[in-house]
Design a protein around this motif. Structure first.
Motif, short mmCIF file in Angstrom:
data_model
loop_
_atom_site.label_atom_id
_atom_site.label_comp_id
_atom_site.label_asym_id
_atom_site.label_seq_id
_atom_site.Cartn_x
_atom_site.Cartn_y
_atom_site.Cartn_z
N ILE A 44 0.82 -1.20 0.00
CA ILE A 44 0.00 0.00 0.00
C ILE A 44 0.86 1.25 0.00
N ILE A 98 -5.33 5.63 1.57
CA ILE A 98 -4.61 4.36 1.52
C ILE A 98 -4.91 3.75 0.16
N ARG A 144 -3.96 0.75 -2.69
CA ARG A 144 -3.32 -0.55 -2.87
C ARG A 144 -2.39 -0.53 -4.08
N VAL A 168 -8.37 -3.28 6.35
CA VAL A 168 -7.62 -2.21 6.99
C VAL A 168 -8.09 -2.06 8.44
N TYR A 202 -2.63 -3.43 7.24
CA TYR A 202 -3.34 -3.82 6.02
C TYR A 202 -3.04 -5.29 5.74
N GLU A 216 -4.03 -8.54 3.06
CA GLU A 216 -4.65 -8.96 1.81
C GLU A 216 -4.33 -10.44 1.61
#
Length: 319
Positions: free
Chosen positions: A243, A256, A258, A268, A303, A305
């Protein structure tokens, strides 16, 4: 032309008159234990794990509100700081040292009821104002009583994000790499207990040194330091570059974005310095976050993912 005088400093381990107490964040499920932000009630120095080494007679490190040429309220965000003298420029031929200590558990000694222990995360923000490559500061590390060494030579693997010195940044007064010049410093680094087979006490020494040339500069200031015990899945928190976070400091809104190409939405979470969750979004879609009503201060942005994650420390400042 700069006049050169021979001035030799040898940085050696010395007997501490008072060692820093060890912060055991790896036993605390709320993790954000060692938060040193130097404001309000936190100006009570008994709360800190930072201990100046009094074996150095002219140790400059102080906790307070700097009122200097560069280190002053305009860059403090309303906070105090740990600084090489709150009022005076640093003198010649000085060595000033303080120590911070914390526990790094192995995967076998962490508090299992907290979830998977990833390791200690260290965030340091501040400023340096010194004669570039002549005066400056460095960070030494020791593991469970091992000899002190520059953190660049640490035998325990770690990852670094942000502004950090390199082997090419040798400060002559230190005779080793360190921070110097005139700039803001913001860095984060973390250790992975996967490489540790037993409980480890990590001690960091922050060493500032000057040569024999008067400079009338401010020295080294640490605006805040935060050492977290991260209790997450180990795979979740090891990827940087996922990010972009801006602006820093933020005033009205925080962005923010990506950087990954997958298109998958991440999660987040933003914490304040006490570990309280200020913002959480399970499916984050890059929308700006309104911080206009958040108190001035520092926050940790996490963060995640998939099985990858990263973190950033940000400042909110309403001018």
């Amino acid at each position: 032309m700069r006049k050169i005088y021979l001035s030799l400093f040898i940085i050696l381990p010395c007997v501490m008159r008072a060692q820093a107490p060890v912060g055991h964040m790896c036993e605390d499920c709320n993790h954000l234990v060692m938060s040193m932000q130097f404001s309000g009630i936190y100006m009570d120095t008994s709360r800190y794990y930072m201990v100046p080494d009094t074996s150095y007679a002219n140790n400059l490190w102080q906790i307070g509100y700097p009122a200097k040429n560069y280190f002053n309220s305009s860059i403090l965000f309303g906070q105090g700081a740990m600084v090489t003298d709150t009022i005076n420029p640093y003198p010649v031929n000085n060595i000033s040292v303080f120590e911070v200590a914390f526990a790094n558990c192995s995967p076998f000694t962490a508090a299992w009821n907290c979830g998977g222990y990833w390791g200690p995360w260290i965030s340091i923000n501040g400023y340096i104002d010194s004669d570039s490559l002549h005066d400056g500061g460095t960070i030494l590390v020791s593991h469970s009583g091992s000899p002190w060494r520059n953190i660049l030579d640490d035998t325990l693997p770690y990852s670094v994000m942000g502004d950090f010195y390199t082997v090419n940044d040798t400060v002559s007064a230190l005779h080793q790499p360190g921070f110097s010049g005139h700039r803001m410093l913001s860095t984060e680094f973390f250790y992975n207990p996967e490489y540790v087979n037993a409980f480890d006490t990590i001690r960091l020494r922050f060493v500032f040194a000057s040569d024999s040339i008067p400079e009338s500069k401010d020295g080294w200031m640490i605006s805040y330091m935060q050492i977290d015990g991260i209790f997450e899945g180990i795979e979740e928190f090891i990827k940087d570059g996922l990010i972009d976070v801006y602006p820093v400091p933020a005033n009205a809104q925080l962005n923010i974005s990506r950087k990954t190409k997958s298109g998958a939405a991440g999660e987040v979470t933003i914490y304040d310095m006490t570990g309280k969750i200020i913002y959480s979004e399970k499916i984050f879609d890059d929308k700006p976050i309104d911080v206009s009503k958040w108190p001035n201060g520092n926050y940790l942005v996490k963060y995640v993912e998939g099985k990858k994650g990263t973190g950033r420390t940000i400042t909110v400042l309403h001018q």
